[in-house]
Design a protein around this motif. Structure first.
Motif, PDB file in Angstrom:
ATOM      1  N   GLN A  20      -1.266   7.513   3.095  1.00 58.71           N
ATOM      2  CA  GLN A  20      -0.100   7.139   2.289  1.00 58.71           C
ATOM      3  C   GLN A  20       1.127   7.963   2.675  1.00 58.71           C
ATOM      4  OE1 GLN A  20      -1.992   7.789  -1.525  1.00 58.71           O
ATOM      5  NE2 GLN A  20      -2.182   5.586  -1.888  1.00 58.71           N
ATOM      6  N   TYR A  30       5.952  -1.637   4.421  1.00 59.37           N
ATOM      7  CA  TYR A  30       4.525  -1.961   4.359  1.00 59.37           C
ATOM      8  C   TYR A  30       4.070  -2.162   2.926  1.00 59.37           C
ATOM      9  CZ  TYR A  30       3.838   2.761   2.658  1.00 59.37           C
ATOM     10  OH  TYR A  30       3.901   3.899   1.897  1.00 59.37           O
ATOM     11  N   LEU A  32       0.372  -1.349   1.195  1.00 58.97           N
ATOM     12  CA  LEU A  32      -0.921  -0.727   1.454  1.00 58.97           C
ATOM     13  C   LEU A  32      -1.885  -1.089   0.331  1.00 58.97           C
ATOM     14  CD1 LEU A  32      -2.690   1.251   3.136  1.00 58.97           C
ATOM     15  CD2 LEU A  32      -1.836   3.069   1.618  1.00 58.97           C
TER      16      LEU A  32
END
Length: 145
Positions: A20, A30, A32
């Motif tokens: 992270q 992004y 995640l």
């Protein structure tokens, strides 16, 4: 730049935090998604998870091998057996440098095999080393996608 969708299948919280942090430092847009094991990851791919639903298939999967319930090799085999997911790039990130693990993942069509840094005396050094490792590899992986 198009937002990347990344699925991280990892049971070690320190490694999840390192990924992270590394992604934040890369300045790449992004989303995640994380799963603790292969079963949770398959549920995410199928849209059967109680976690937020992925709006599209992941651009890449980062996969640990040694996990409870369903390990990385079992997950990799399940993904490669399903035509919907067969082409998703999967990068193994593991502490195992064993040739048998490398061979097994290659037979299942892994996109890359990265051995995570380990063996540090305290967790602070491990996290720092892991972040550098992830940043280096993710930068090259994501720029190609």
């Amino acid at each position: 730049m198009k937002k990347k969708v990344i699925l991280l299948v990892e049971d070690d919280e320190l490694d999840v935090m390192s990924v992270q942090r590394s992604l934040q430092k890369l300045d790449i847009p992004y989303d995640l998604y994380t799963a603790f094991n292969g079963i949770e990851a398959l549920q995410l791919l199928r849209g059967e998870s109680d976690k937020p639903v992925m709006e599209q298939l992941p651009d890449i999967v980062l996969l640990d091998l040694n996990m409870p319930r369903m390990n990385g090799l079992e997950f990799l085999a399940a993904v490669r057996a399903d035509l919907r997911w067969k082409e998703i790039p999967i990068y193994v990130m593991t502490t195992s440098g064993e040739q048998s693990d490398r061979s097994a993942t290659e037979e299942l069509g892994v996109s890359g095999y990265l051995v995570k840094p380990m063996g540090y005396g305290n967790n602070y050094n491990r996290v720092d080393s892991m972040e550098h490792f992830v940043q280096f590899h993710l930068r090259s992986i994501l720029k190609d996608k």
